[in-house]
Write an enzyme that holds these catalytic residues in place. Structure first.
Site, short mmCIF file in Angstrom:
data_model
loop_
_atom_site.label_atom_id
_atom_site.label_comp_id
_atom_site.label_asym_id
_atom_site.label_seq_id
_atom_site.Cartn_x
_atom_site.Cartn_y
_atom_site.Cartn_z
CG HIS A 136 -0.43 0.28 2.52
ND1 HIS A 136 0.03 -0.70 3.36
CD2 HIS A 136 -0.24 1.45 3.19
CE1 HIS A 136 0.45 -0.16 4.49
NE2 HIS A 136 0.30 1.16 4.40
CG ASP A 182 0.28 -4.07 2.95
OD1 ASP A 182 0.40 -3.53 1.85
OD2 ASP A 182 0.16 -3.43 4.02
CB SER A 255 3.03 2.09 5.93
OG SER A 255 1.83 2.32 6.61
CG HIS A 444 25.01 12.00 -27.12
ND1 HIS A 444 25.92 11.03 -27.49
CD2 HIS A 444 23.78 11.48 -27.41
CE1 HIS A 444 25.27 9.98 -27.96
NE2 HIS A 444 23.97 10.22 -27.93
#
EC number: 3.4.21.-
Length: 617
Positions: A136, A182, A255, A444
């Site tokens: 999540h 999870d 979390s 470049h």
């Protein structure tokens, strides 16, 4: 802030386990409670695992514990009480181990595809190159591609903030996630050597890492704040088939935090905190983490491509399987030029940075895009960058590129294959004949990896290949193009280490044309090159800085004769954006006012840049 996982499911588990949880908490308060509060088999396995590092610990009989034999309970309880201390006294080795374990923990900034901050999470390196967090937090590869991890976002021993190392994530290289468990496992866009200073926390498949009554420690970034540690009294109060329930202080942003036992083994991946139904137990909150053994079993059950399997082997502590050499991806220019959006002036959040405008004297010299369907018709769009060509000099006036560090893809450089652009006449471009059999390189202007970003490897590859148009290069002496100057790393530094809010920059690069530039095979070779780099600071303000690659003597007017010019004498200088406008005849719009150097008293300030510390951003 990050959203919770299936909150209803978490709350249901907490509610259904209320009686069992309270029973176990009550048992912990009894004599030898640590030996009785969990399943006897789990208790025996826990003691067995402890015995591997503690020679004074003897195995116990789970059957005897299950039958309540007093001697067995006393022996098991004594061992656990001695090791799982209840008096909060620990050896100093606990702190030393904690420092090592915490080093691998970083703050995850969750961003959307426009670079806007959507929340925070916590993650930990669990192998030399892979980071573990919650599903999540990083719900899919697209979110991971836009997000970043910051290591050392914490205060040092002196109370002062440490230098932060900010790194993008690389889901193209590895991404695996499971919403039920999870978790999300993603590669960090850095080499193993670059990540080595942070170490990693090995995940252990074996049982016996934790039982009810074990103390746990959580290293976290609560609410996205600097790194913090939730120390004792944090106890496991319930063990479910796939989850652990424990007490500790956590906040949103925690979390994805690793949950450690006292031996600094990760026992769970923290993912949720919910109110306890009894409203008094554990301060009214129960925390839930995913058991590491179940997480690893989920990974074991999946099949990955060989290169990803080699990375995953590091999580299990296994030797990497032999991987066949990747198939060469040759440079391929898509012949359909109608699908190229080009440079995006609205790329930097909250600020419009248009393409530079040519002065009235330069406009007649601009090559016309024969396939253009809108104004201005002198702009040549490619994937993530655009160019404007000087048809007289047969080189670009400038290129302008958008760089998204959060979704960039590190592609191998294959054998160069340069192409002319069919949208302008061939005679207006500098092609292969100028570079044959001499020490000139195809230099470049837009670096090949700068536009190599996007939601997929294919999108990044198309942009990478677009940089191999002759319009995007200038003839540069090999002593210049191959010299490792500060110039080569300016974009990288501003992108990843400056006060850059969204890991995005827009860069304009080009040659400084002078009337007395050396003539060679019908092309005048530029002796100076400019770069203007724009970004958005953390406070939302626009910053634009200008740079010249030059000889010091050339800064004041290019008065050095061509015969005296030395190609090996290039150095990098930061100069006001307005000075670059004067030298090139280009107008940079709002960037002059956003230039911190341009706000200084001297309008001709030139500051030599020997390293990042010399930059004024």
């Amino acid at each position: 802030m990050t959203s919770y996982p299936d909150r209803d499911a978490v709350e249901k588990r907490v509610h259904e386990r209320e009686d069992e949880r309270l029973r176990k908490i009550a048992i912990l308060a009894e004599p030898f409670g640590l030996a009785k509060a969990d399943d006897p088999g789990r208790v025996a396995t826990r003691i067995d695992r402890l015995s591997r590092t503690r020679p004074d610990v003897r195995p116990v009989d789970p059957v005897a514990i299950a039958e309540g034999e007093e001697d067995a309970l006393r022996d098991a309880g004594t061992v656990l009480e001695r090791i799982i201390r209840t008096d909060d006294l620990l050896g100093v080795g606990y702190l030393e181990g904690g420092v090592r374990a915490a080093k691998a923990v970083g703050r995850i900034s969750i961003r959307d595809d426009r670079g806007r901050l959507r929340g925070y999470g916590t993650g930990s390196l669990v192998s030399p190159e892979l980071l573990l967090t919650n599903h999540h937090v990083l719900a899919d590869a697209a979110t991971a591609a836009c997000s970043v991890v910051e290591f050392d976002y914490q205060d040092g021993a002196d109370g002062l903030p440490l230098p932060v190392r900010l790194l993008a994530l690389d889901p193209v290289r590895f991404f695996a996630a499971d919403p039920g468990l999870d978790f999300a496992l993603v590669a960090v866009r850095a080499t193993a050597a670059e990540l080595a200073p942070f170490g990693f926390n090995r995940l252990v498949e074996a049982e016996g890492k934790a039982i009810v009554g074990d103390f746990v420690t959580i290293v976290q970034h609560p609410n996205g704040e600097r790194k913090q540690i939730a120390l004792r009294e944090n106890r496991i109060v319930d063990v479910l088939e796939r989850f652990l329930h424990y007490e500790t202080d956590t906040e949103p942003g925690s979390s994805g935090s690793p949950v450690f036992n006292d031996q600094w083994e990760i026992v769970a991946l923290h993912h949720a905190s919910v109110p306890a139904p009894e409203k008094g137990e554990l301060g009214g909150v129960v925390n839930e983490g995913v058991r590491v053994s179940r997480l690893l079993a989920g990974l074991r059950a999946r099949t990955f491509p060989p290169e990803q399997q080699a990375l995953l082997a590091g999580v299990f502590g296994e030797p990497s399987p032999v991987v066949a050499a990747p198939v060469t991806e040759a440079i391929r220019i898509d012949p359909d030029y109608g699908n190229r959006a080009g440079y995006d002036p609205d790329f930097l959040a909250g600020h419009r940075v248009p393409l530079p405008e040519l002065s009235p004297d330069l406009m007649p010299l601009a090559a016309v895009n024969r396939q253009a369907t809108s104004e201005p018709k002198h702009v040549l769009p490619y994937h993530h960058f655009s160019a404007v060509l000087n048809k007289l000099r047969r080189l670009a006036f400038f290129t302008a590129v958008n760089i998204d560090g959060a979704t960039s893809v590190r592609l191998r450089r294959e054998k160069d294959k340069w192409s002319l652009d069919p949208r302008v006449p061939e005679e207006e471009q500098t092609g292969e004949p100028v570079y044959a059999d001499n020490p000139l390189d195809r230099g470049h202007l837009v670096r090949r990896l700068d536009p190599a970003w996007g939601p997929s490897r294919e999108a990044a590859k198309s942009a990478n290949d677009d940089t191999f148009h002759f319009i995007n290069c200038t003839p540069q002496h090999e002593d210049f193009n191959q010299n490792r100057t500060t110039w080569a790393g300016l974009e990288d530094y501003v992108l990843e280490n400056a006060d850059n809010r969204d890991l995005r920059v827009s860069v304009v690069t080009g040659p400084v044309f002078a009337a007395d530039d050396d003539q060679y095979r019908g092309v005048q070779l530029p002796r100076q090159f400019f770069k203007v780099v724009a970004m958005v600071r953390q406070d939302g303000s626009l910053s634009a800085t200008g740079y010249l690659l030059s000889q010091e003597q050339l800064l004041q007017g290019l008065e050095v004769a061509a015969a005296e010019f030395s190609y090996g004498a290039y150095r990098t200088f930061q100069v006001p954006v307005r000075r670059i406008a004067e030298l090139t005849g280009l107008s940079f719009g709002p960037l002059g006012d956003a230039d911190p150097l341009g706000q200084q008293e001297s309008a001709t300030t030139a500051k030599e840049v020997g390293g990042p510390a010399d930059l004024v951003l």
